[in-house]
Design a protein around this motif. Structure first.
Motif, PDB file in Angstrom:
ATOM      1  N   CYS A 101       0.679  -1.278  -0.179  1.00 45.19           N
ATOM      2  CA  CYS A 101      -0.360  -0.361   0.078  1.00 45.19           C
ATOM      3  C   CYS A 101       0.760   1.432   0.080  1.00 45.19           C
ATOM      4  O   CYS A 101       0.499   2.486   0.144  1.00 45.19           O
ATOM      5  N   GLU A 102       2.248   1.330  -0.182  1.00 46.60           N
ATOM      6  CA  GLU A 102       3.595   2.445  -0.301  1.00 46.60           C
ATOM      7  C   GLU A 102       2.963   2.672   1.145  1.00 46.60           C
ATOM      8  O   GLU A 102       2.847   4.216   1.472  1.00 46.60           O
ATOM      9  N   GLY A 103       2.697   2.288   2.057  1.00 49.74           N
ATOM     10  CA  GLY A 103       2.694   3.447   3.536  1.00 49.74           C
ATOM     11  C   GLY A 103       1.533   4.037   3.508  1.00 49.74           C
ATOM     12  O   GLY A 103       1.583   4.833   4.956  1.00 49.74           O
ATOM     13  N   SER A 104       0.304   3.411   3.394  1.00 50.24           N
ATOM     14  CA  SER A 104      -0.710   4.341   3.688  1.00 50.24           C
ATOM     15  C   SER A 104      -1.119   3.372   4.409  1.00 50.24           C
ATOM     16  O   SER A 104      -2.751   3.658   5.023  1.00 50.24           O
ATOM     17  N   LEU A 105      -0.911   2.109   5.685  1.00 47.17           N
ATOM     18  CA  LEU A 105      -0.880   1.496   6.341  1.00 47.17           C
ATOM     19  C   LEU A 105      -2.436   0.794   6.040  1.00 47.17           C
ATOM     20  O   LEU A 105      -3.094   0.563   7.172  1.00 47.17           O
ATOM     21  N   ALA A 106      -1.954   0.312   5.285  1.00 46.59           N
ATOM     22  CA  ALA A 106      -2.980  -0.190   4.759  1.00 46.59           C
ATOM     23  C   ALA A 106      -3.325  -2.448   4.470  1.00 46.59           C
ATOM     24  O   ALA A 106      -4.257  -2.627   3.664  1.00 46.59           O
ATOM     25  N   CYS A 107      -1.987  -2.224   4.154  1.00 46.83           N
ATOM     26  CA  CYS A 107      -1.623  -3.911   3.650  1.00 46.83           C
ATOM     27  C   CYS A 107      -1.378  -4.837   4.860  1.00 46.83           C
ATOM     28  O   CYS A 107      -1.114  -5.553   4.803  1.00 46.83           O
ATOM     29  N   SER A 108       0.098  -4.119   5.689  1.00 45.55           N
ATOM     30  CA  SER A 108       0.877  -5.076   6.635  1.00 45.55           C
ATOM     31  C   SER A 108       1.947  -5.723   5.792  1.00 45.55           C
ATOM     32  O   SER A 108       2.588  -6.562   6.864  1.00 45.55           O
ATOM     33  N   THR A 109       2.227  -6.014   4.448  1.00 44.82           N
ATOM     34  CA  THR A 109       3.065  -6.616   4.069  1.00 44.82           C
ATOM     35  C   THR A 109       4.852  -5.971   3.845  1.00 44.82           C
ATOM     36  O   THR A 109       5.751  -6.255   4.216  1.00 44.82           O
ATOM     37  N   CYS A 110       4.952  -5.152   4.574  1.00 45.11           N
ATOM     38  CA  CYS A 110       5.671  -4.153   5.144  1.00 45.11           C
ATOM     39  C   CYS A 110       6.098  -4.634   6.921  1.00 45.11           C
ATOM     40  O   CYS A 110       7.339  -4.195   7.272  1.00 45.11           O
ATOM     41  N   HIS A 111       5.806  -5.025   7.361  1.00 43.61           N
ATOM     42  CA  HIS A 111       6.133  -5.728   8.662  1.00 43.61           C
ATOM     43  C   HIS A 111       7.722  -6.469   9.110  1.00 43.61           C
ATOM     44  O   HIS A 111       7.850  -7.065   7.911  1.00 43.61           O
ATOM     45  N   VAL A 112       8.077  -5.367  10.259  1.00 45.02           N
ATOM     46  CA  VAL A 112       9.333  -5.680  10.977  1.00 45.02           C
ATOM     47  C   VAL A 112       9.303  -6.337  11.564  1.00 45.02           C
ATOM     48  O   VAL A 112       8.629  -5.699  12.862  1.00 45.02           O
ATOM     49  N   ILE A 113      10.497  -7.402  12.136  1.00 46.37           N
ATOM     50  CA  ILE A 113      10.719  -7.392  14.209  1.00 46.37           C
ATOM     51  C   ILE A 113      11.336  -7.304  14.384  1.00 46.37           C
ATOM     52  O   ILE A 113      12.983  -7.025  14.327  1.00 46.37           O
ATOM     53  N   VAL A 114      11.406  -5.646  14.949  1.00 40.60           N
ATOM     54  CA  VAL A 114      12.142  -5.301  15.940  1.00 40.60           C
ATOM     55  C   VAL A 114      13.538  -6.634  16.832  1.00 40.60           C
ATOM     56  O   VAL A 114      12.605  -7.266  17.371  1.00 40.60           O
ATOM     57  N   MET A 115      14.320  -6.318  17.032  1.00 37.89           N
ATOM     58  CA  MET A 115      14.763  -7.378  17.486  1.00 37.89           C
ATOM     59  C   MET A 115      15.860  -6.915  18.973  1.00 37.89           C
ATOM     60  O   MET A 115      15.753  -7.927  19.670  1.00 37.89           O
ATOM     61  N   ASP A 116      15.364  -5.868  19.649  1.00 38.24           N
ATOM     62  CA  ASP A 116      15.596  -5.852  20.775  1.00 38.24           C
ATOM     63  C   ASP A 116      14.600  -4.768  21.205  1.00 38.24           C
ATOM     64  O   ASP A 116      14.466  -3.878  21.166  1.00 38.24           O
ATOM     65  N   VAL A 117      14.469  -5.209  22.404  1.00 36.19           N
ATOM     66  CA  VAL A 117      13.105  -4.474  23.438  1.00 36.19           C
ATOM     67  C   VAL A 117      13.765  -3.099  22.994  1.00 36.19           C
ATOM     68  O   VAL A 117      12.586  -2.665  23.531  1.00 36.19           O
ATOM     69  N   ASP A 118      14.555  -2.835  23.858  1.00 37.30           N
ATOM     70  CA  ASP A 118      15.408  -1.512  24.134  1.00 37.30           C
ATOM     71  C   ASP A 118      15.443  -0.297  22.607  1.00 37.30           C
ATOM     72  O   ASP A 118      14.341   0.833  23.084  1.00 37.30           O
ATOM     73  N   TYR A 119      15.304  -0.661  21.362  1.00 38.31           N
ATOM     74  CA  TYR A 119      15.141  -0.277  20.288  1.00 38.31           C
ATOM     75  C   TYR A 119      13.336   0.062  20.142  1.00 38.31           C
ATOM     76  O   TYR A 119      12.946   0.838  19.646  1.00 38.31           O
TER      77      TYR A 119
END
Ligand code: FES
Length: 170
Positions: A101-119
């Protein structure tokens, strides 16, 4: 360039000084040298190299280091300018992160996992569409606090916009 002109002028002044009486030196050359020096200061032309290094240094400070970790565990290190989303950064650096969705918060295909809880804790609060340590790459914006963040790319993505999946309310 200024230095060489200045040196040439100084050489002539010294040569003539030897021949001229001291009053000639004061009235003829001192004002010229002073004006040249003042002009150089105004133009800041003494050392352009230092200026370039300084500008490059400040440009470098305007970026954060981000590591994308792909599904095979391979790390991709990139520098991301302040204000750029991780989705944009991934695409600029040929990192395989969808963004249907090119960043319009409609698809979720861009999800990533933040590997460090502090970040993770340094990021803005997640939108309702985000959960756990998973965040949407298009919603993570580069800022100084996340310098060094590591983001794992998911093995697979699901496009909420076209898969018909409806997330449960929290
Ligand atoms: Fe679609 Fe991020 S690109 S939600």
């Amino acid at each position: 360039m200024f230095i060489s002109k200045f040196s040439l002028l100084a050489a002539h002044a010294i040569k003539d000084l030897v021949k001229a009486p001291s009053s000639t030196w004061r009235t003829s050359y001192v004002p010229v040298i002073q004006n040249s020096y003042a002009q150089a200061l105004r133009q800041k032309s003494f050392c352009t190299t230092a200026k370039k290094v300084s500008e490059e240094g400040s440009e470098e400070k305007q970026k954060v280091s981000v590591t994308f970790v792909d599904k095979d565990g391979e790390e991709i290190h990139v520098k991301v300018p302040f204000g750029m989303s991780m989705l944009e950064a991934a695409h600029e650096n040929d990192v395989e992160l969808e963004g249907a969705c090119e960043g319009s918060l409609a698809c979720s295909t861009c999800h990533v996992i933040v590997m460090d809880v502090d970040y993770y804790n340094k990021l803005e609060d997640p939108a309702d569409e985000e959960n756990d340590m998973s965040r949407l790459g298009c919603q993570i914006i580069a800022k100084p606090e996340i310098d060094g963040i590591r983001l794992a790319l998911p093995v697979a993505t699901r496009n909420f916009a076209v898969d018909g999946y409806k997330p449960k309310p929290h």
